[in-house]
Enzyme design. Structure first.
Site, mmCIF file in Angstrom:
data_model
loop_
_atom_site.group_PDB
_atom_site.id
_atom_site.type_symbol
_atom_site.label_atom_id
_atom_site.label_comp_id
_atom_site.label_asym_id
_atom_site.label_seq_id
_atom_site.Cartn_x
_atom_site.Cartn_y
_atom_site.Cartn_z
ATOM 1 N N HIS A 280 1.870 2.825 -3.321
ATOM 2 C CA HIS A 280 0.870 3.481 -4.153
ATOM 3 C C HIS A 280 1.174 4.968 -4.302
ATOM 4 O O HIS A 280 1.036 5.551 -5.378
ATOM 5 C CB HIS A 280 -0.524 3.314 -3.559
ATOM 6 C CG HIS A 280 -1.274 2.135 -4.093
ATOM 7 N ND1 HIS A 280 -1.590 1.997 -5.415
ATOM 8 C CD2 HIS A 280 -1.777 1.040 -3.470
ATOM 9 C CE1 HIS A 280 -2.259 0.854 -5.600
ATOM 10 N NE2 HIS A 280 -2.376 0.261 -4.433
ATOM 11 N N ASP B 27 -6.643 -6.364 -5.312
ATOM 12 C CA ASP B 27 -6.322 -5.294 -6.255
ATOM 13 C C ASP B 27 -6.443 -5.763 -7.700
ATOM 14 O O ASP B 27 -6.705 -4.949 -8.589
ATOM 15 C CB ASP B 27 -4.896 -4.800 -6.024
ATOM 16 C CG ASP B 27 -4.842 -3.621 -5.076
ATOM 17 O OD1 ASP B 27 -5.909 -3.114 -4.691
ATOM 18 O OD2 ASP B 27 -3.731 -3.209 -4.706
ATOM 19 N N GLN C 87 0.816 -1.207 0.000
ATOM 20 C CA GLN C 87 0.000 0.000 0.000
ATOM 21 C C GLN C 87 0.851 1.259 0.000
ATOM 22 O O GLN C 87 0.528 2.244 -0.658
ATOM 23 C CB GLN C 87 -0.932 0.014 1.218
ATOM 24 C CG GLN C 87 -2.091 -0.947 1.131
ATOM 25 C CD GLN C 87 -2.950 -0.697 -0.094
ATOM 26 O OE1 GLN C 87 -3.564 0.347 -0.234
ATOM 27 N NE2 GLN C 87 -2.994 -1.669 -0.989
ATOM 28 N N GLU D 37 -9.991 1.135 4.227
ATOM 29 C CA GLU D 37 -10.307 0.703 2.861
ATOM 30 C C GLU D 37 -10.071 -0.805 2.731
ATOM 31 O O GLU D 37 -10.918 -1.540 2.241
ATOM 32 C CB GLU D 37 -9.426 1.465 1.876
ATOM 33 C CG GLU D 37 -9.623 1.048 0.423
ATOM 34 C CD GLU D 37 -8.595 1.677 -0.496
ATOM 35 O OE1 GLU D 37 -8.833 1.666 -1.721
ATOM 36 O OE2 GLU D 37 -7.545 2.161 -0.024
ATOM 37 N N HIS D 38 -8.894 -1.255 3.163
ATOM 38 C CA HIS D 38 -8.550 -2.681 3.151
ATOM 39 C C HIS D 38 -8.237 -3.120 4.574
ATOM 40 O O HIS D 38 -7.451 -2.459 5.270
ATOM 41 C CB HIS D 38 -7.311 -2.944 2.294
ATOM 42 C CG HIS D 38 -7.400 -2.401 0.899
ATOM 43 N ND1 HIS D 38 -6.764 -1.233 0.515
ATOM 44 C CD2 HIS D 38 -8.044 -2.861 -0.198
ATOM 45 C CE1 HIS D 38 -7.008 -1.002 -0.763
ATOM 46 N NE2 HIS D 38 -7.790 -1.963 -1.221
ATOM 47 N N HIS E 217 -54.061 14.000 0.632
ATOM 48 C CA HIS E 217 -53.577 12.619 0.547
ATOM 49 C C HIS E 217 -54.712 11.655 0.892
ATOM 50 O O HIS E 217 -54.920 10.645 0.203
ATOM 51 C CB HIS E 217 -52.419 12.402 1.527
ATOM 52 C CG HIS E 217 -51.089 12.876 1.038
ATOM 53 N ND1 HIS E 217 -50.827 14.183 0.774
ATOM 54 C CD2 HIS E 217 -49.942 12.198 0.777
ATOM 55 C CE1 HIS E 217 -49.567 14.311 0.375
ATOM 56 N NE2 HIS E 217 -49.016 13.105 0.356
#
Length: 395
Positions: free
Chosen positions: A226, A324, A223, A290-291, A383
């Site tokens: 990235h 991924d 990670q 996220e992960h 209504h």
């Protein structure tokens, strides 16, 4: 605002300014697709095809379905699904092209049946799109690709220009500029919807004393490479494991081609020691990664403790890298704590779910009085009358 006002002209100017590229054409032509097919390493194309097949299997299995039930005699209620008409996919390039993202977005869009799919990806220095991204797009049936990146690409798909179609919903991760642009256009009264907040990558590893320090270090570095804004965390109940992982990270880091990028991300990394695994999972749920990689003994036994995560990887042999690329799950996931309320991309992300009801005269007689009572409790007599008039007319 510039793109909205000046269309293609603004896109060319902004691409010249930010990418240093003079675009001859914004849209990729057929010749470029064919050249990409010829240029791509056959083994890479085979790997993308293999990944695509697993992605399609997983997304089809999890796709929503239509249904209809009778909620009362003569009252039938159901749900129909309709694909979003025009969707815009953003595939980042940054320091490296991401054909896997084209697959992650293109496969569910294809299954959903969207009428028009537009893909934007930043140009290379020569103004062309990366061949691997083009081939991945073709594998998903995508024909319209534009060599546009950054906030200007988001604006183009949000508002439409002379060349780029206006899209109903935008998808894809990106750098902070892309993430902020998506948020900005989605907040406009006539702006498109977006998939989720999806910015810099994150991983949180929960591990016990029996976990492998080399495995954990590799996951953290996967990670970290990235980008310098990636977030990597280890939470463990074992001080000795944390120390071993720290040493292993430094050893593996020195062997990475993207050492400089990973080093910047590691400046914000944390190895956190907690009293128990229960507290480790509680911390993870508050963070909403996220992960989430679970490297503990009997990892499935802890699945019930996890309430917030974009994607979960159970066991010592489930590296996040598989998610991924090729396990079949989607890697476009919420970041920045958004996993507490958002989910990753799926077929449902590309569809509209529309409720349907059909009521017979008998059905109205059965449930109409309930509606009248509730409407009058809310002081909405019109209504109530919409029901009363039918009941009296039916009598």
């Amino acid at each position: 605002a510039q793109v909205r006002a000046d269309g293609d002209g603004a896109l060319r100017a902004l691409t010249r300014r930010f990418d240093g590229v003079e675009l001859a054409a914004l849209e990729v032509d057929e010749a470029a697709f064919e050249a990409a097919e010829r240029a791509l390493d056959p083994s890479l194309k085979a790997a993308m095809q293999e990944a695509r097949e697993r992605l399609e299997a997983w997304h089809r299995a999890g796709a929503p379905s239509e249904f209809e039930i009778e909620t009362a005699p003569g009252v039938r209620c159901g749900r129909v699904l309709r694909a979003i008409d025009t969707v815009g996919l953003y595939v980042p390039a940054g320091s490296a092209p991401l054909p896997s993202t084209a697959l992650m977005l293109g496969v569910p869009a294809m299954i959903a049946g969207c009428r028009e799919v537009v893909l934007c990806t930043p140009p290379r220095p020569d103004g062309s799109a990366d061949p691997s991204v083009l081939v991945a797009a073709r594998l998903c049936g995508i024909r319209r690709v534009f060599t546009l990146g950054g906030a200007q690409a988001i604006a183009a798909m949000a508002f439409g220009t002379e060349s780029v179609p206006r899209c109903d919903k935008l998808f894809g991760p990106g750098n902070p500029w892309v993430t902020l642009a998506k948020s900005a256009v989605s907040a406009l009264p006539d702006g498109p919807a977006i998939d989720m907040p999806a910015g810099p990558s994150e991983v949180l590893v929960v591990a016990d004393a029996g976990a492998s320090p080399p495995f954990i270090a590799a996951d953290l570095l996967a990670q970290a490479e990235h980008g310098p804004d990636s977030q990597v965390l280890l939470v463990t109940d074992s001080p000795s494991l944390a120390a071993a992982v720290e040493a292993e990270v430094l050893a593996q880091l020195a062997r990475l081609p993207r050492e400089a990028i990973a080093t910047q991300a590691l400046a914000f990394a944390r190895l956190i020691v907690v009293p128990s695994l229960e507290e480790a999972f509680a911390l993870s749920n508050r963070y909403g990664p996220e992960h989430l990689i679970v490297q503990v003994r009997e990892p499935r036994a802890w699945l019930g403790h996890i309430t917030c995560a974009g994607s979960i990887f159970l066991g010592d042999y489930a590296p996040e890298s598989l998610g991924d690329y090729c396990s079949g799950t989607n890697h476009v996931l919420p970041t920045g704590g958004a996993a507490r309320a958002w989910s990753g991309v799926s077929v449902a992300s590309f569809q509209r779910s529309i409720s349907v009801q059909q009521v017979s005269r008998e059905g109205l007689a059965a449930i109409g009085p309930c509606a009248i009572t509730l409407a009058r409790a809310e002081s909405l007599e019109a209504h109530a009358q919409a029901v009363v008039q039918r009941l009296e007319g039916a009598a």
